[in-house]
Design a protein around this motif. Structure first.
Motif, short mmCIF file in Angstrom:
data_model
loop_
_atom_site.label_atom_id
_atom_site.label_comp_id
_atom_site.label_asym_id
_atom_site.label_seq_id
_atom_site.Cartn_x
_atom_site.Cartn_y
_atom_site.Cartn_z
N LEU A 1 1.16 -1.12 -0.02
CA LEU A 1 0.05 0.05 -0.04
C LEU A 1 0.51 1.38 -0.11
O LEU A 1 0.25 2.30 -0.77
CB LEU A 1 -0.94 0.49 1.19
CG LEU A 1 -2.29 -0.26 0.71
CD1 LEU A 1 -2.57 -0.40 2.39
CD2 LEU A 1 -3.52 0.36 0.10
N GLN A 2 2.09 1.00 0.72
CA GLN A 2 2.56 2.33 0.60
C GLN A 2 3.65 2.43 -0.75
O GLN A 2 3.59 3.83 -1.19
CB GLN A 2 4.08 2.00 1.69
CG GLN A 2 4.85 3.08 2.57
CD GLN A 2 3.99 3.68 3.02
OE1 GLN A 2 3.30 3.50 3.86
NE2 GLN A 2 4.24 5.54 2.24
N LYS A 3 4.01 1.23 -1.00
CA LYS A 3 5.02 1.85 -2.69
C LYS A 3 3.34 2.72 -3.65
O LYS A 3 4.29 3.19 -4.17
CB LYS A 3 4.59 0.28 -3.08
CG LYS A 3 6.09 -0.13 -4.25
CD LYS A 3 6.31 -1.42 -4.23
CE LYS A 3 7.13 -2.04 -3.88
NZ LYS A 3 6.89 -3.15 -4.35
N LEU A 4 1.88 1.42 -3.35
CA LEU A 4 1.46 2.15 -4.22
C LEU A 4 0.75 3.69 -4.38
O LEU A 4 0.95 4.72 -4.87
CB LEU A 4 -0.35 1.31 -3.87
CG LEU A 4 -1.66 2.05 -4.54
CD1 LEU A 4 -1.80 1.77 -6.29
CD2 LEU A 4 -2.41 1.38 -3.65
N SER A 5 0.59 3.89 -2.82
CA SER A 5 0.58 5.41 -2.57
C SER A 5 1.92 6.18 -2.97
O SER A 5 1.35 7.56 -4.08
CB SER A 5 0.70 5.82 -1.05
OG SER A 5 0.97 7.16 -0.56
N ASP A 6 3.21 6.17 -3.25
CA ASP A 6 4.27 6.66 -3.32
C ASP A 6 4.43 7.02 -4.99
O ASP A 6 4.25 7.82 -5.08
CB ASP A 6 4.96 5.78 -3.14
CG ASP A 6 5.77 6.26 -1.00
OD1 ASP A 6 4.91 6.53 -0.65
OD2 ASP A 6 6.83 4.88 -0.95
N ALA A 7 3.70 5.22 -5.64
CA ALA A 7 3.89 5.90 -7.60
C ALA A 7 2.52 6.68 -7.33
O ALA A 7 2.95 7.67 -8.81
CB ALA A 7 4.06 4.20 -7.52
N ALA A 8 1.20 6.50 -6.25
CA ALA A 8 0.01 7.36 -7.11
C ALA A 8 0.60 8.89 -6.89
O ALA A 8 0.24 9.85 -8.41
CB ALA A 8 -1.03 7.39 -6.16
#
Ligand SMILES: Nc1ncnc2c1ncn2[C@@H]1O[C@H](COP(=O)(O)OP(=O)(O)OP(=O)(O)O)[C@@H](O)[C@H]1O
Ligand SMILES: [Mg+2]
Length: 374
Positions: A55-62
Protein backbone atom coordinates in the motif's frame (compact mmCIF):
# COMPACT_ATOMS: atom_id res chain seq x y z
CA UNK A 1 -8.37 10.84 -6.91
CA UNK A 2 -5.65 9.87 -9.34
CA UNK A 3 -8.13 7.76 -11.30
CA UNK A 4 -10.39 10.80 -11.67
CA UNK A 5 -7.45 12.95 -12.72
CA UNK A 6 -6.48 10.37 -15.35
CA UNK A 7 -10.00 10.40 -16.77
CA UNK A 8 -10.05 14.19 -16.90
CA UNK A 9 -6.67 14.03 -18.60
CA UNK A 10 -8.08 11.87 -21.38
CA UNK A 11 -11.23 13.97 -21.71
CA UNK A 12 -9.28 17.19 -22.03
CA UNK A 13 -7.25 15.53 -24.80
CA UNK A 14 -4.07 16.26 -22.89
CA UNK A 15 -3.06 12.64 -23.25
CA UNK A 16 -3.12 13.00 -27.03
CA UNK A 17 -1.40 16.37 -26.91
CA UNK A 18 1.52 14.92 -24.97
CA UNK A 19 1.56 11.65 -26.90
CA UNK A 20 0.88 9.45 -23.89
CA UNK A 21 -2.60 8.22 -24.72
CA UNK A 22 -1.81 4.51 -24.68
CA UNK A 23 0.15 4.76 -21.43
CA UNK A 24 -2.72 6.60 -19.76
CA UNK A 25 -5.15 3.93 -20.95
CA UNK A 26 -3.04 1.18 -19.47
CA UNK A 27 -2.55 3.10 -16.22
CA UNK A 28 -6.30 3.63 -15.91
CA UNK A 29 -6.89 -0.12 -16.32
CA UNK A 30 -4.31 -1.05 -13.70
CA UNK A 31 -5.50 1.56 -11.25
CA UNK A 32 -9.12 0.50 -11.62
CA UNK A 33 -8.15 -3.10 -10.80
CA UNK A 34 -6.15 -1.93 -7.79
CA UNK A 35 -8.91 0.39 -6.63
CA UNK A 36 -11.36 -2.49 -6.54
CA UNK A 37 -9.37 -4.28 -3.84
CA UNK A 38 -8.25 -1.25 -1.88
CA UNK A 39 -10.77 -1.64 0.90
CA UNK A 40 -9.71 -5.22 1.55
CA UNK A 41 -6.04 -4.26 1.40
CA UNK A 42 -6.58 -1.51 3.95
CA UNK A 43 -8.21 -3.98 6.29
CA UNK A 44 -5.49 -6.58 5.76
CA UNK A 45 -2.54 -4.24 6.23
CA UNK A 46 -2.85 -4.44 10.00
CA UNK A 47 -2.17 -8.15 9.93
CA UNK A 48 0.07 -8.49 6.93
CA UNK A 49 3.19 -6.45 6.71
CA UNK A 50 3.65 -7.19 3.01
CA UNK A 51 0.24 -5.70 2.26
CA UNK A 52 1.16 -2.62 4.27
CA UNK A 53 4.39 -2.22 2.29
CA UNK A 54 2.49 -2.73 -0.93
CA UNK A 55 0.00 0.00 0.00
CA UNK A 56 2.90 2.31 0.76
CA UNK A 57 4.43 1.56 -2.62
CA UNK A 58 1.06 2.21 -4.27
CA UNK A 59 0.60 5.47 -2.44
CA UNK A 60 4.10 6.70 -3.40
CA UNK A 61 3.58 5.80 -7.05
CA UNK A 62 0.16 7.48 -7.10
CA UNK A 63 1.72 10.71 -5.81
CA UNK A 64 4.43 10.70 -8.47
CA UNK A 65 1.83 10.04 -11.18
CA UNK A 66 -0.34 12.85 -9.91
CA UNK A 67 2.64 15.23 -10.03
CA UNK A 68 3.30 14.30 -13.65
CA UNK A 69 -0.35 14.95 -14.55
CA UNK A 70 -0.10 18.32 -12.84
CA UNK A 71 3.04 19.26 -14.74
CA UNK A 72 1.33 18.33 -18.02
CA UNK A 73 -1.65 20.55 -17.39
CA UNK A 74 0.57 23.47 -16.32
CA UNK A 75 2.61 23.07 -19.49
CA UNK A 76 -0.54 22.88 -21.63
CA UNK A 77 -1.86 26.08 -20.07
CA UNK A 78 1.44 27.78 -20.81
CA UNK A 79 1.29 26.57 -24.38
CA UNK A 80 -2.24 27.90 -24.80
CA UNK A 81 -1.61 31.28 -23.24
CA UNK A 82 1.72 32.03 -24.91
CA UNK A 83 0.98 32.69 -28.61
CA UNK A 84 4.66 32.57 -29.56
CA UNK A 85 5.03 29.00 -28.46
CA UNK A 86 4.15 26.11 -30.74
CA UNK A 87 4.31 22.38 -30.37
CA UNK A 88 7.51 22.55 -32.38
CA UNK A 89 9.14 24.81 -29.86
CA UNK A 90 12.33 23.04 -28.64
CA UNK A 91 11.33 23.37 -24.98
CA UNK A 92 7.95 21.83 -25.74
CA UNK A 93 9.53 19.01 -27.70
CA UNK A 94 11.89 18.31 -24.81
CA UNK A 95 8.99 18.37 -22.37
CA UNK A 96 7.02 15.97 -24.55
CA UNK A 97 9.95 13.56 -24.69
CA UNK A 98 10.54 13.83 -20.96
CA UNK A 99 6.89 13.19 -20.15
CA UNK A 100 6.80 10.24 -22.54
CA UNK A 101 9.75 8.68 -20.74
CA UNK A 102 8.41 9.29 -17.26
CA UNK A 103 4.98 7.99 -18.21
CA UNK A 104 6.54 4.82 -19.52
CA UNK A 105 8.30 4.40 -16.17
CA UNK A 106 4.98 4.92 -14.40
CA UNK A 107 3.36 2.26 -16.57
CA UNK A 108 6.09 -0.21 -15.59
CA UNK A 109 5.79 0.75 -11.95
CA UNK A 110 2.01 0.30 -11.81
CA UNK A 111 2.21 -2.88 -13.88
CA UNK A 112 4.46 -4.32 -11.20
CA UNK A 113 2.19 -3.09 -8.39
CA UNK A 114 -0.79 -4.63 -10.13
CA UNK A 115 1.04 -7.94 -10.53
CA UNK A 116 1.88 -7.96 -6.82
CA UNK A 117 -1.79 -7.34 -6.08
CA UNK A 118 -2.62 -10.71 -7.61
CA UNK A 119 -0.35 -12.47 -5.14
CA UNK A 120 -2.20 -11.17 -2.08
CA UNK A 121 -5.56 -12.68 -3.03
CA UNK A 122 -7.34 -9.49 -2.10
CA UNK A 123 -11.11 -9.49 -2.36
CA UNK A 124 -12.82 -7.09 -4.71
CA UNK A 125 -15.71 -4.95 -3.59
CA UNK A 126 -18.81 -7.08 -3.65
CA UNK A 127 -22.17 -5.50 -4.35
CA UNK A 128 -23.79 -7.60 -1.59
CA UNK A 129 -21.49 -6.00 0.91
CA UNK A 130 -24.21 -3.62 2.06
CA UNK A 131 -26.58 -6.51 2.71
CA UNK A 132 -23.84 -8.47 4.45
CA UNK A 133 -23.14 -5.42 6.58
CA UNK A 134 -26.79 -5.14 7.46
CA UNK A 135 -26.93 -8.73 8.65
CA UNK A 136 -23.61 -8.37 10.39
CA UNK A 137 -24.78 -5.25 12.20
CA UNK A 138 -27.76 -7.08 13.71
CA UNK A 139 -27.61 -7.31 17.49
CA UNK A 140 -29.61 -9.18 20.09
CA UNK A 141 -30.12 -8.89 23.82
CA UNK A 142 -28.17 -11.95 24.98
CA UNK A 143 -25.09 -11.75 27.19
CA UNK A 144 -22.37 -14.19 28.14
CA UNK A 145 -20.54 -14.38 31.41
CA UNK A 146 -17.27 -12.78 30.42
CA UNK A 147 -18.14 -10.00 28.13
CA UNK A 148 -18.07 -6.75 30.04
CA UNK A 149 -15.25 -4.90 31.70
CA UNK A 150 -15.82 -1.66 33.58
CA UNK A 151 -18.92 0.45 32.88
CA UNK A 152 -20.27 -0.10 36.41
CA UNK A 153 -21.13 3.58 36.88
CA UNK A 154 -22.83 3.83 33.48
CA UNK A 155 -24.89 0.71 34.20
CA UNK A 156 -25.91 2.06 37.58
CA UNK A 157 -26.93 5.46 36.18
CA UNK A 158 -29.02 3.97 33.41
CA UNK A 159 -30.72 1.42 35.66
CA UNK A 160 -31.48 4.20 38.10
CA UNK A 161 -32.89 6.36 35.32
CA UNK A 162 -35.11 3.52 34.13
CA UNK A 163 -36.49 2.80 37.57
CA UNK A 164 -37.11 6.47 38.23
CA UNK A 165 -38.60 7.49 34.90
CA UNK A 166 -40.90 4.57 34.49
CA UNK A 167 -42.27 5.27 37.98
CA UNK A 168 -42.94 8.93 37.43
CA UNK A 169 -46.02 10.45 35.89
CA UNK A 170 -44.12 10.96 32.65
CA UNK A 171 -45.46 8.03 30.72
CA UNK A 172 -42.91 7.83 28.03
CA UNK A 173 -39.19 8.45 28.51
CA UNK A 174 -36.58 8.09 25.86
CA UNK A 175 -32.96 7.84 26.99
CA UNK A 176 -30.31 8.05 24.25
CA UNK A 177 -26.83 6.60 24.69
CA UNK A 178 -24.39 8.26 22.35
CA UNK A 179 -20.83 7.43 21.35
CA UNK A 180 -18.67 6.60 18.39
CA UNK A 181 -18.67 3.17 16.71
CA UNK A 182 -17.22 0.37 18.80
CA UNK A 183 -17.29 2.29 22.08
CA UNK A 184 -19.55 -0.28 23.69
CA UNK A 185 -23.05 1.22 23.54
CA UNK A 186 -24.76 -2.01 22.55
CA UNK A 187 -22.76 -4.01 25.09
CA UNK A 188 -23.67 -1.63 27.89
CA UNK A 189 -27.36 -1.61 27.01
CA UNK A 190 -27.33 -5.40 26.85
CA UNK A 191 -26.15 -5.50 30.46
CA UNK A 192 -28.75 -3.00 31.52
CA UNK A 193 -31.43 -5.00 29.72
CA UNK A 194 -30.42 -8.13 31.61
CA UNK A 195 -30.00 -6.43 34.98
CA UNK A 196 -32.16 -8.04 37.66
CA UNK A 197 -33.67 -4.76 38.81
CA UNK A 198 -34.68 -3.95 35.25
CA UNK A 199 -36.11 -7.41 34.68
CA UNK A 200 -38.20 -7.06 37.83
CA UNK A 201 -39.28 -3.54 37.10
CA UNK A 202 -40.77 -4.00 33.65
CA UNK A 203 -43.67 -6.18 32.55
CA UNK A 204 -42.22 -6.50 29.12
CA UNK A 205 -38.76 -5.99 27.60
CA UNK A 206 -38.25 -5.76 23.86
CA UNK A 207 -35.00 -5.52 21.91
CA UNK A 208 -35.04 -4.19 18.35
CA UNK A 209 -31.97 -3.65 16.21
CA UNK A 210 -32.83 -0.71 13.97
CA UNK A 211 -29.57 -0.25 12.03
CA UNK A 212 -29.03 2.09 9.08
CA UNK A 213 -32.58 2.17 7.70
CA UNK A 214 -35.29 3.37 10.06
CA UNK A 215 -38.07 1.20 8.69
CA UNK A 216 -41.20 1.63 10.83
CA UNK A 217 -42.94 -1.47 9.45
CA UNK A 218 -39.90 -3.62 10.13
CA UNK A 219 -39.50 -2.24 13.65
CA UNK A 220 -43.15 -2.93 14.46
CA UNK A 221 -42.83 -6.41 12.99
CA UNK A 222 -39.81 -7.05 15.18
CA UNK A 223 -41.74 -5.95 18.25
CA UNK A 224 -44.52 -8.43 17.49
CA UNK A 225 -42.12 -11.20 16.55
CA UNK A 226 -39.93 -10.86 19.61
CA UNK A 227 -42.84 -10.75 22.03
CA UNK A 228 -45.01 -13.42 20.45
CA UNK A 229 -42.37 -15.53 18.74
CA UNK A 230 -44.26 -15.35 15.44
CA UNK A 231 -43.88 -13.22 12.38
CA UNK A 232 -47.20 -11.33 12.23
CA UNK A 233 -47.37 -11.47 8.43
CA UNK A 234 -49.30 -8.25 8.30
CA UNK A 235 -48.84 -6.11 5.25
CA UNK A 236 -50.20 -2.72 6.29
CA UNK A 237 -48.94 -0.21 8.78
CA UNK A 238 -52.43 0.13 10.23
CA UNK A 239 -52.74 -3.59 10.99
CA UNK A 240 -49.27 -3.70 12.48
CA UNK A 241 -50.00 -0.64 14.60
CA UNK A 242 -53.10 -2.32 16.02
CA UNK A 243 -51.20 -5.51 16.75
CA UNK A 244 -48.36 -3.69 18.50
CA UNK A 245 -50.73 -1.59 20.57
CA UNK A 246 -52.59 -4.73 21.59
CA UNK A 247 -49.28 -6.03 22.96
CA UNK A 248 -48.15 -2.83 24.67
CA UNK A 249 -51.40 -1.46 26.02
CA UNK A 250 -51.50 -1.20 29.81
CA UNK A 251 -47.96 -2.56 30.11
CA UNK A 252 -44.90 -1.07 31.71
CA UNK A 253 -42.48 -1.84 28.94
CA UNK A 254 -38.84 -1.28 28.12
CA UNK A 255 -37.97 -0.99 24.45
CA UNK A 256 -34.37 -0.95 23.24
CA UNK A 257 -33.84 0.62 19.84
CA UNK A 258 -30.27 -0.33 19.10
CA UNK A 259 -28.13 1.39 16.50
CA UNK A 260 -30.36 4.20 15.25
CA UNK A 261 -29.04 6.36 12.41
CA UNK A 262 -31.93 8.57 11.38
CA UNK A 263 -35.12 9.97 12.81
CA UNK A 264 -37.19 10.61 9.67
CA UNK A 265 -39.90 8.17 10.77
CA UNK A 266 -39.52 8.51 14.52
CA UNK A 267 -42.76 10.46 15.01
CA UNK A 268 -44.75 7.69 13.28
CA UNK A 269 -43.22 5.04 15.49
CA UNK A 270 -43.58 7.15 18.60
CA UNK A 271 -47.30 7.63 18.02
CA UNK A 272 -47.73 3.84 17.91
CA UNK A 273 -45.59 3.31 21.01
CA UNK A 274 -47.56 5.86 23.02
CA UNK A 275 -50.71 3.73 22.62
CA UNK A 276 -52.83 6.86 22.88
CA UNK A 277 -51.49 7.42 26.41
CA UNK A 278 -52.46 3.91 27.50
CA UNK A 279 -49.06 2.68 28.67
CA UNK A 280 -48.05 2.32 32.28
CA UNK A 281 -44.64 3.98 32.37
CA UNK A 282 -42.76 3.04 29.25
CA UNK A 283 -39.06 3.60 28.70
CA UNK A 284 -37.10 3.52 25.48
CA UNK A 285 -33.32 3.14 25.39
CA UNK A 286 -31.73 4.29 22.16
CA UNK A 287 -28.14 3.70 21.10
CA UNK A 288 -26.72 5.86 18.37
CA UNK A 289 -23.50 7.30 17.02
CA UNK A 290 -25.35 10.41 15.86
CA UNK A 291 -25.74 13.35 18.21
CA UNK A 292 -28.75 14.79 16.34
CA UNK A 293 -30.60 11.48 16.61
CA UNK A 294 -30.14 11.67 20.37
CA UNK A 295 -31.44 15.21 20.61
CA UNK A 296 -34.49 14.55 18.41
CA UNK A 297 -35.52 11.33 20.17
CA UNK A 298 -34.45 11.95 23.77
CA UNK A 299 -36.86 13.18 26.43
CA UNK A 300 -33.84 14.00 28.59
CA UNK A 301 -30.18 14.85 27.98
CA UNK A 302 -28.27 12.03 26.31
CA UNK A 303 -25.86 9.71 28.12
CA UNK A 304 -22.49 10.32 26.46
CA UNK A 305 -20.43 7.20 26.76
CA UNK A 306 -16.81 7.87 27.69
CA UNK A 307 -13.85 5.91 26.39
CA UNK A 308 -13.30 2.74 28.37
CA UNK A 309 -10.77 3.19 31.21
CA UNK A 310 -7.37 1.99 30.14
CA UNK A 311 -7.20 -0.62 32.91
CA UNK A 312 -10.51 -2.13 31.82
CA UNK A 313 -9.50 -2.00 28.18
CA UNK A 314 -6.29 -3.80 29.10
CA UNK A 315 -8.25 -6.56 30.83
CA UNK A 316 -10.37 -6.93 27.69
CA UNK A 317 -7.29 -7.03 25.47
CA UNK A 318 -5.57 -9.50 27.78
CA UNK A 319 -8.57 -11.80 27.84
CA UNK A 320 -8.59 -12.00 24.05
CA UNK A 321 -4.84 -12.04 23.49
CA UNK A 322 -3.82 -14.56 26.12
CA UNK A 323 -7.09 -16.38 26.63
CA UNK A 324 -6.94 -18.99 29.33
CA UNK A 325 -3.19 -19.28 28.83
CA UNK A 326 -2.04 -18.38 32.32
CA UNK A 327 1.60 -17.74 31.42
CA UNK A 328 1.80 -14.14 30.30
CA UNK A 329 5.08 -13.26 28.66
CA UNK A 330 6.51 -10.14 30.23
CA UNK A 331 7.76 -8.68 26.95
CA UNK A 332 4.42 -9.23 25.24
CA UNK A 333 2.56 -7.70 28.19
CA UNK A 334 4.68 -4.54 27.90
CA UNK A 335 3.98 -4.22 24.16
CA UNK A 336 0.32 -5.13 24.70
CA UNK A 337 -0.10 -2.30 27.19
CA UNK A 338 1.28 0.14 24.63
CA UNK A 339 -1.13 -1.23 22.02
CA UNK A 340 -4.04 -0.71 24.43
CA UNK A 341 -2.91 2.86 25.09
CA UNK A 342 -3.07 3.45 21.33
CA UNK A 343 -6.62 2.07 21.29
CA UNK A 344 -7.70 5.28 23.03
CA UNK A 345 -10.38 3.62 25.13
CA UNK A 346 -12.07 1.82 22.24
CA UNK A 347 -13.07 -1.68 23.35
CA UNK A 348 -13.67 -2.69 19.73
CA UNK A 349 -10.08 -1.85 18.80
CA UNK A 350 -8.66 -3.53 21.84
CA UNK A 351 -10.73 -6.68 21.40
CA UNK A 352 -9.94 -6.90 17.69
CA UNK A 353 -6.21 -6.47 18.19
CA UNK A 354 -6.14 -8.79 21.18
CA UNK A 355 -7.86 -11.52 19.15
CA UNK A 356 -5.51 -10.87 16.26
CA UNK A 357 -2.49 -11.49 18.45
CA UNK A 358 -3.84 -14.60 20.10
CA UNK A 359 -1.47 -17.50 19.48
CA UNK A 360 1.17 -15.09 18.20
CA UNK A 361 4.15 -15.54 20.45
CA UNK A 362 6.81 -13.63 18.52
CA UNK A 363 7.61 -10.17 19.80
CA UNK A 364 8.02 -8.87 16.26
CA UNK A 365 4.41 -9.77 15.43
CA UNK A 366 3.25 -7.64 18.37
CA UNK A 367 5.59 -4.79 17.49
CA UNK A 368 4.23 -4.79 13.93
CA UNK A 369 0.72 -4.27 15.25
CA UNK A 370 1.91 -1.59 17.66
CA UNK A 371 3.63 0.28 14.87
CA UNK A 372 0.87 -0.09 12.29
CA UNK A 373 -1.38 2.89 11.63
CA UNK A 374 -4.52 1.26 12.98
N1 LIG B 1 -17.08 -2.88 28.47
C1 LIG B 1 -16.78 -3.85 27.60
N2 LIG B 1 -16.22 -5.00 28.02
C2 LIG B 1 -15.92 -5.96 27.15
N3 LIG B 1 -16.12 -5.89 25.82
C3 LIG B 1 -16.67 -4.77 25.35
C4 LIG B 1 -17.02 -3.69 26.20
N4 LIG B 1 -17.56 -2.72 25.45
C5 LIG B 1 -17.52 -3.17 24.19
N5 LIG B 1 -17.01 -4.40 24.11
C6 LIG B 1 -16.77 -5.17 22.89
O1 LIG B 1 -16.40 -4.25 21.88
C7 LIG B 1 -17.09 -4.48 20.68
C8 LIG B 1 -17.84 -3.24 20.25
O2 LIG B 1 -18.83 -2.96 21.21
P1 LIG B 1 -20.32 -2.56 20.81
O3 LIG B 1 -20.82 -3.37 19.67
O4 LIG B 1 -21.11 -2.58 22.07
O5 LIG B 1 -20.06 -1.07 20.33
P2 LIG B 1 -21.12 0.00 19.82
O6 LIG B 1 -20.78 1.28 20.51
O7 LIG B 1 -22.48 -0.52 19.99
O8 LIG B 1 -20.72 0.13 18.29
P3 LIG B 1 -21.65 0.52 17.03
O9 LIG B 1 -21.78 2.03 17.04
O10 LIG B 1 -20.86 0.03 15.87
O11 LIG B 1 -22.96 -0.18 17.19
C9 LIG B 1 -17.98 -5.67 20.93
O12 LIG B 1 -17.39 -6.79 20.37
C10 LIG B 1 -18.06 -5.82 22.43
O13 LIG B 1 -18.11 -7.16 22.79
MG1 LIG C 1 -23.97 -1.00 18.63
Amino acid sequence: MVIENLQAFIQDELATLWGVHSQIQELSGNLAAIHAVLQDAEEKQIRERVVKLWLQKLSDAAHVLDDILDECSIESNRLQSDQCLTRLDPVTIMFRRDIGKRMKEMVDRFRQIDEERRRFELRGRVPERQQEDEAWRQTCSGITKHNIYGREQDTENIVEFLSRSADSSNDFSVYPIVGMGGLGKTTLVRWVYNDNKVIEHFDLRIWVCVSTEFNTMRILESIVESTSGHNPNLSTLEALKNKVQEILLGKRYLLVLDDVWSTDKWEDLKSVLLCGGGTKGAAVLVTTRVESVASVMGTCPAHHLSPLFEDDNWLLFKYHAFGSDKVEHTELVAIGKKIVKKCGGSPLASKALGSLLRNKKEEIQWVNVLESKF
